[in-house]
Design an enzyme around this catalytic site. Sequence first.
Site, PDB file in Angstrom:
ATOM      1  N   ASP A  41       0.837  -1.199   0.000  1.00  0.00           N
ATOM      2  CA  ASP A  41       0.000   0.000   0.000  1.00  0.00           C
ATOM      3  C   ASP A  41       0.871   1.248   0.000  1.00  0.00           C
ATOM      4  O   ASP A  41       2.017   1.211   0.456  1.00  0.00           O
ATOM      5  CB  ASP A  41      -0.907   0.013   1.233  1.00  0.00           C
ATOM      6  CG  ASP A  41      -1.995  -1.052   1.180  1.00  0.00           C
ATOM      7  OD1 ASP A  41      -2.348  -1.467   0.062  1.00  0.00           O
ATOM      8  OD2 ASP A  41      -2.479  -1.459   2.261  1.00  0.00           O
ATOM      9  N   TYR A  69       6.696  -8.466   8.274  1.00  0.00           N
ATOM     10  CA  TYR A  69       6.476  -7.034   8.402  1.00  0.00           C
ATOM     11  C   TYR A  69       6.764  -6.573   9.830  1.00  0.00           C
ATOM     12  O   TYR A  69       6.542  -7.318  10.793  1.00  0.00           O
ATOM     13  CB  TYR A  69       5.016  -6.670   8.101  1.00  0.00           C
ATOM     14  CG  TYR A  69       4.513  -7.044   6.729  1.00  0.00           C
ATOM     15  CD1 TYR A  69       4.509  -6.119   5.683  1.00  0.00           C
ATOM     16  CD2 TYR A  69       4.003  -8.317   6.472  1.00  0.00           C
ATOM     17  CE1 TYR A  69       4.020  -6.458   4.431  1.00  0.00           C
ATOM     18  CE2 TYR A  69       3.513  -8.659   5.229  1.00  0.00           C
ATOM     19  CZ  TYR A  69       3.537  -7.724   4.203  1.00  0.00           C
ATOM     20  OH  TYR A  69       3.051  -8.074   2.975  1.00  0.00           O
ATOM     21  N   ASP A  83      -6.270   2.038   7.829  1.00  0.00           N
ATOM     22  CA  ASP A  83      -4.925   2.552   8.058  1.00  0.00           C
ATOM     23  C   ASP A  83      -4.961   4.070   8.172  1.00  0.00           C
ATOM     24  O   ASP A  83      -6.037   4.689   8.145  1.00  0.00           O
ATOM     25  CB  ASP A  83      -3.948   2.097   6.964  1.00  0.00           C
ATOM     26  CG  ASP A  83      -4.336   2.579   5.566  1.00  0.00           C
ATOM     27  OD1 ASP A  83      -5.060   3.593   5.435  1.00  0.00           O
ATOM     28  OD2 ASP A  83      -3.915   1.942   4.590  1.00  0.00           O
ATOM     29  N   ARG A 174      -3.372  -4.716   7.639  1.00  0.00           N
ATOM     30  CA  ARG A 174      -4.288  -3.725   8.226  1.00  0.00           C
ATOM     31  C   ARG A 174      -5.586  -4.376   8.702  1.00  0.00           C
ATOM     32  O   ARG A 174      -6.227  -3.891   9.644  1.00  0.00           O
ATOM     33  CB  ARG A 174      -4.561  -2.573   7.261  1.00  0.00           C
ATOM     34  CG  ARG A 174      -5.016  -2.940   5.875  1.00  0.00           C
ATOM     35  CD  ARG A 174      -4.891  -1.717   4.949  1.00  0.00           C
ATOM     36  NE  ARG A 174      -4.934  -2.093   3.558  1.00  0.00           N
ATOM     37  CZ  ARG A 174      -5.932  -1.833   2.728  1.00  0.00           C
ATOM     38  NH1 ARG A 174      -7.007  -1.177   3.163  1.00  0.00           N
ATOM     39  NH2 ARG A 174      -5.883  -2.180   1.472  1.00  0.00           N
TER      40      ARG A 174
END
Length: 282
Positions: A41, A69, A83, A174
């Site tokens: 993203d 991540y 987010d 997310r």
Amino acid sequence: MTLAEGLLLVDKPRGVTSHDVVDVVRRGLGIRKVGHAGTLDPMATGLLVIGVGRATRLLRFLGALPKTYHGTMRLGIETTTLDADGDVVREANVDVSEAAVVDAMRALKGDSFQRPPAYSAVKVGGRKLYEAAREGESLEAEPRPISVGAFDLLSYEAPDATFRVTCSGGTYVRVLAADVGAALSCGAHLVALRRTAIGPYSVDDAVAPDGVGPPLPLDAAVSHLPRLDLDADEAVAASHGRPLGPAGLTGPYGVFGPDGHLIGVYEDEGPRARPQVILAPA
């Protein structure tokens, strides 16, 4: 291998799309045939694996690799996009212990199904979900199988929880953050996300999009797959996409000629091995 062929490890900056990075690489190398494995993203940073030239045909074999991540979720605030890029839709008081956060994260480990978020590029009926969401239309994609191998809390200073997660390809981090917020009854959204690894590839080896040099060799794109070395006759047959005898290997595997060059990717199907990708000469 030509100069512009193989894999590039790129460290995507915040605020640009994965497609923007591909465009920068195209201009830098002067080649159109460029693609990426695993979208990030715009708000996320970190590792993008870029395929150049014939390597673009091998990117689909990277999709099953686990991704790692580091991120931060903020409790007490929900947004439209889940987010920090979205509009706030709900705020709540945060009276949550560190132990409760750990328990909520632990509950999401393992195999499950996850529904892609409304603001995503997943298509329903040929239409991208984010396009429909921006026009006020509600579309839902079918839940997809995911796997979360690790979901560890690194630090907690309410309302922010910093974590590390390793998950299967196609997992929306997310959504995991929003699920933690829902379990804690206060809501949450993702405020920072950095991809540090895709399978054997690390962001420590990545460069900025405008600083790319010669790609990694073409066979780096299948380095995570089993390898089968063919004799001369088998190599000729494989280069023409003909079936081979089964190798007895699980899943797709790279096939290489006697001189060590990558011919393509095969997979056993019953009594024969059939080509998944055959690479035409450069």
